[in-house]
Design an enzyme around this catalytic site. Structure first.
Site, PDB file in Angstrom:
ATOM      1  N   HIS A  81       6.801  39.085 -36.770  1.00 16.40           N
ATOM      2  CA  HIS A  81       7.980  38.531 -37.433  1.00 16.40           C
ATOM      3  C   HIS A  81       9.206  39.170 -36.800  1.00 16.40           C
ATOM      4  O   HIS A  81       9.357  40.387 -36.794  1.00 16.40           O
ATOM      5  CB  HIS A  81       7.971  38.800 -38.933  1.00 16.40           C
ATOM      6  CG  HIS A  81       9.145  38.185 -39.617  1.00 16.40           C
ATOM      7  ND1 HIS A  81       9.140  36.895 -40.065  1.00 16.40           N
ATOM      8  CD2 HIS A  81      10.374  38.676 -39.904  1.00 16.40           C
ATOM      9  CE1 HIS A  81      10.316  36.614 -40.602  1.00 16.40           C
ATOM     10  NE2 HIS A  81      11.076  37.686 -40.524  1.00 16.40           N
ATOM     11  N   CYS A  82      10.076  38.352 -36.242  1.00 15.81           N
ATOM     12  CA  CYS A  82      11.267  38.850 -35.555  1.00 15.81           C
ATOM     13  C   CYS A  82      12.458  38.798 -36.504  1.00 15.81           C
ATOM     14  O   CYS A  82      12.870  37.719 -36.939  1.00 15.81           O
ATOM     15  CB  CYS A  82      11.540  38.006 -34.307  1.00 15.81           C
ATOM     16  SG  CYS A  82      12.987  38.542 -33.397  1.00 15.81           S
ATOM     17  N   HIS A  83      13.012  39.949 -36.816  1.00 12.33           N
ATOM     18  CA  HIS A  83      14.158  40.002 -37.717  1.00 12.33           C
ATOM     19  C   HIS A  83      15.440  39.563 -37.016  1.00 12.33           C
ATOM     20  O   HIS A  83      16.417  39.235 -37.674  1.00 12.33           O
ATOM     21  CB  HIS A  83      14.314  41.404 -38.292  1.00 12.33           C
ATOM     22  CG  HIS A  83      13.184  41.782 -39.189  1.00 12.33           C
ATOM     23  ND1 HIS A  83      13.068  41.306 -40.461  1.00 12.33           N
ATOM     24  CD2 HIS A  83      12.086  42.545 -38.982  1.00 12.33           C
ATOM     25  CE1 HIS A  83      11.979  41.780 -41.021  1.00 12.33           C
ATOM     26  NE2 HIS A  83      11.358  42.536 -40.133  1.00 12.33           N
TER      27      HIS A  83
END
Length: 121
Positions: free
Chosen positions: A51-53
């Site tokens: 998951h890329c913030h």
């Protein structure tokens, strides 16, 4: 991007139990191979990497190519800015200090790369 399509959300049959397909208890769907549930997005993602913030989504099947392109263009842009700034510093500190300025710019470059690696890994 890369969410599990609705046609995978099938009812459990004896054949599914024999093949040991995985079931997501949170999304209530049968998960294909290499599918994982993201606790941030609260959905299952095909071929989930992470998951890329920064992009506010999961990196998976549908957007891995665009994620890699974004990283590549970002790196090229930073290299261009850093190179032009370094050239200007070396030019401004010309004369007898030119060698020292070049060494300082190289040392700052190495420290910047190490700090970025430490920060974003």
């Amino acid at each position: 991007p890369g969410t599990v399509p609705q046609e995978f959300a099938l009812r459990a049959t004896e054949h599914d139990r024999l093949q040991r397909r995985r079931y997501c208890k949170i999304c209530n769907v049968w998960k294909p191979e290499r599918t994982h549930h993201c606790s941030v997005c609260d959905k299952c993602c095909l071929c989930m990497d992470h998951h890329c913030h920064w992009m506010l989504t999961c990196i998976g099947f549908g957007n891995r190519k665009y994620y890699m392109q974004t990283l590549g263009f970002f790196t090229l842009g930073l290299a261009q800015v850093h190179g032009s700034c370094a050239a200007q510093v070396v030019e401004d500190l010309g004369g007898p200090r030119r060698q020292l300025a070049t060494e300082l710019v190289l040392a700052a470059s190495v420290l910047g790369i190490c700090a970025a690696h430490r920060l974003f890994r």
